[in-house]
Design a protein around this motif. Structure first.
Motif, PDB file in Angstrom:
ATOM      1  N   ALA A 249      36.719 -27.049 -56.777  1.00 19.25           N
ATOM      2  CA  ALA A 249      37.406 -27.539 -57.433  1.00 19.25           C
ATOM      3  C   ALA A 249      39.143 -28.156 -57.350  1.00 19.25           C
ATOM      4  O   ALA A 249      39.782 -28.774 -57.628  1.00 19.25           O
ATOM      5  CB  ALA A 249      37.638 -26.548 -58.992  1.00 19.25           C
ATOM      6  N   THR A 250      39.117 -27.281 -55.880  1.00 17.38           N
ATOM      7  CA  THR A 250      41.390 -27.016 -54.955  1.00 17.38           C
ATOM      8  C   THR A 250      41.082 -28.006 -54.446  1.00 17.38           C
ATOM      9  O   THR A 250      41.680 -29.140 -55.194  1.00 17.38           O
ATOM     10  CB  THR A 250      41.379 -26.068 -54.336  1.00 17.38           C
ATOM     11  OG1 THR A 250      41.116 -24.941 -55.340  1.00 17.38           O
ATOM     12  CG2 THR A 250      42.282 -25.805 -53.562  1.00 17.38           C
ATOM     13  N   LEU A 251      39.974 -29.586 -54.072  1.00 19.33           N
ATOM     14  CA  LEU A 251      40.619 -30.231 -53.259  1.00 19.33           C
ATOM     15  C   LEU A 251      39.701 -31.186 -54.831  1.00 19.33           C
ATOM     16  O   LEU A 251      41.590 -32.631 -54.505  1.00 19.33           O
ATOM     17  CB  LEU A 251      39.245 -30.225 -52.556  1.00 19.33           C
ATOM     18  CG  LEU A 251      39.208 -29.215 -51.118  1.00 19.33           C
ATOM     19  CD1 LEU A 251      37.596 -29.370 -49.993  1.00 19.33           C
ATOM     20  CD2 LEU A 251      39.825 -30.243 -49.971  1.00 19.33           C
ATOM     21  N   GLY A 252      38.913 -31.670 -55.228  1.00 25.29           N
ATOM     22  CA  GLY A 252      39.464 -31.930 -56.714  1.00 25.29           C
ATOM     23  C   GLY A 252      40.690 -31.898 -57.448  1.00 25.29           C
ATOM     24  O   GLY A 252      40.652 -33.383 -57.580  1.00 25.29           O
ATOM     25  N   ILE A 253      41.294 -31.038 -57.880  1.00 21.94           N
ATOM     26  CA  ILE A 253      42.325 -31.168 -58.364  1.00 21.94           C
ATOM     27  C   ILE A 253      43.674 -31.531 -57.393  1.00 21.94           C
ATOM     28  O   ILE A 253      44.509 -32.554 -57.898  1.00 21.94           O
ATOM     29  CB  ILE A 253      42.880 -29.844 -59.378  1.00 21.94           C
ATOM     30  CG1 ILE A 253      41.623 -29.437 -59.865  1.00 21.94           C
ATOM     31  CG2 ILE A 253      44.333 -30.318 -59.947  1.00 21.94           C
ATOM     32  CD1 ILE A 253      41.659 -28.079 -60.455  1.00 21.94           C
ATOM     33  N   VAL A 254      43.364 -31.595 -56.366  1.00 24.11           N
ATOM     34  CA  VAL A 254      44.819 -31.658 -55.327  1.00 24.11           C
ATOM     35  C   VAL A 254      44.975 -33.089 -54.949  1.00 24.11           C
ATOM     36  O   VAL A 254      46.113 -33.952 -55.347  1.00 24.11           O
ATOM     37  CB  VAL A 254      45.064 -30.880 -54.320  1.00 24.11           C
ATOM     38  CG1 VAL A 254      46.258 -30.996 -52.869  1.00 24.11           C
ATOM     39  CG2 VAL A 254      45.405 -29.779 -55.144  1.00 24.11           C
ATOM     40  N   GLY A 255      43.718 -33.399 -54.472  1.00 24.76           N
ATOM     41  CA  GLY A 255      43.464 -34.788 -54.202  1.00 24.76           C
ATOM     42  C   GLY A 255      43.954 -35.996 -55.536  1.00 24.76           C
ATOM     43  O   GLY A 255      44.247 -36.841 -55.220  1.00 24.76           O
ATOM     44  N   MET A 256      43.015 -35.637 -56.027  1.00 21.53           N
ATOM     45  CA  MET A 256      43.489 -36.506 -57.613  1.00 21.53           C
ATOM     46  C   MET A 256      44.980 -36.414 -58.453  1.00 21.53           C
ATOM     47  O   MET A 256      45.665 -37.291 -58.759  1.00 21.53           O
ATOM     48  CB  MET A 256      42.971 -35.722 -58.882  1.00 21.53           C
ATOM     49  CG  MET A 256      43.007 -36.245 -60.177  1.00 21.53           C
ATOM     50  SD  MET A 256      43.831 -35.551 -60.817  1.00 21.53           S
ATOM     51  CE  MET A 256      44.235 -34.230 -61.153  1.00 21.53           C
TER      52      MET A 256
END
Length: 166
Positions: free
Chosen positions: A15-22
């Motif tokens: 979730a963190t990678l998904g949100i930060v990357g997005m």
């Protein structure tokens, strides 16, 4: 052991990678489209081989499957949403950190490009590698996250841990 579908061991990482990357992808796209207003301003040459330009991609990777119709636009948007859900479920169920990182990156890219499809009806591409007669396709940070995540998935498929030796 009960199968998990919504939350698992590595869900916070995915979730963190998904949100930060997005978020990084979208912030840069907002700058390119709305703040710098690249449609009405010249491309930016960062180096002799790297430019920032604006290209609207109505298709998928490498400009494949260009969609000019409303149906095609929404079909690609729905496909992107479906892919993001499947990536999330895979990430929830994984027991491997590298796999979770890779899936988080792919998820970031899918969501970043999915937002473009829903908001603009096409994807904002802006990074252009070129040198002399050599010209690479134009891409965005979401594409970078997807490629990095896919590389991690490929690496994991060949060199993954005990999980793959069952």
């Amino acid at each position: 052991m009960k199968e998990r579908w919504l939350w698992g061991r590595f869900s916070p990482l995915v979730a963190t990678l998904g949100i930060v990357g997005m978020a990084i992808d979208q912030i840069v796209k907002i700058w390119v489209v709305h703040i710098y207003d690249m449609a009405n301003n010249p491309p930016i040459s960062l180096t002799p081989f790297l430019d920032i330009i604006l290209i609207w991609n109505k298709g998928v990777s490498y400009g494949l499957f260009q969609q000019d119709s409303t149906f095609g636009r929404w079909a690609l948007a729905l496909f992107t949403i479906g892919a993001a859900v499947l990536i999330w479920v895979w990430g929830v169920r994984t027991k491997d950190r590298l796999l979770a990182i890779s899936l988080g990156l792919v998820l970031a890219g899918a969501i970043g490009n999915g937002i473009d499809r829903l908001y603009y009806g096409k994807v904002v591409d802006f990074v252009y590698f070129n040198y002399g007669d050599f010209s690479w396709y134009v891409f965005n940070l979401a594409d970078v996250w997807i490629v990095l995540g896919a590389a991690g998935l490929i690496f994991d498929s060949f060199f993954g841990g005990k999980q793959h030796q069952k």
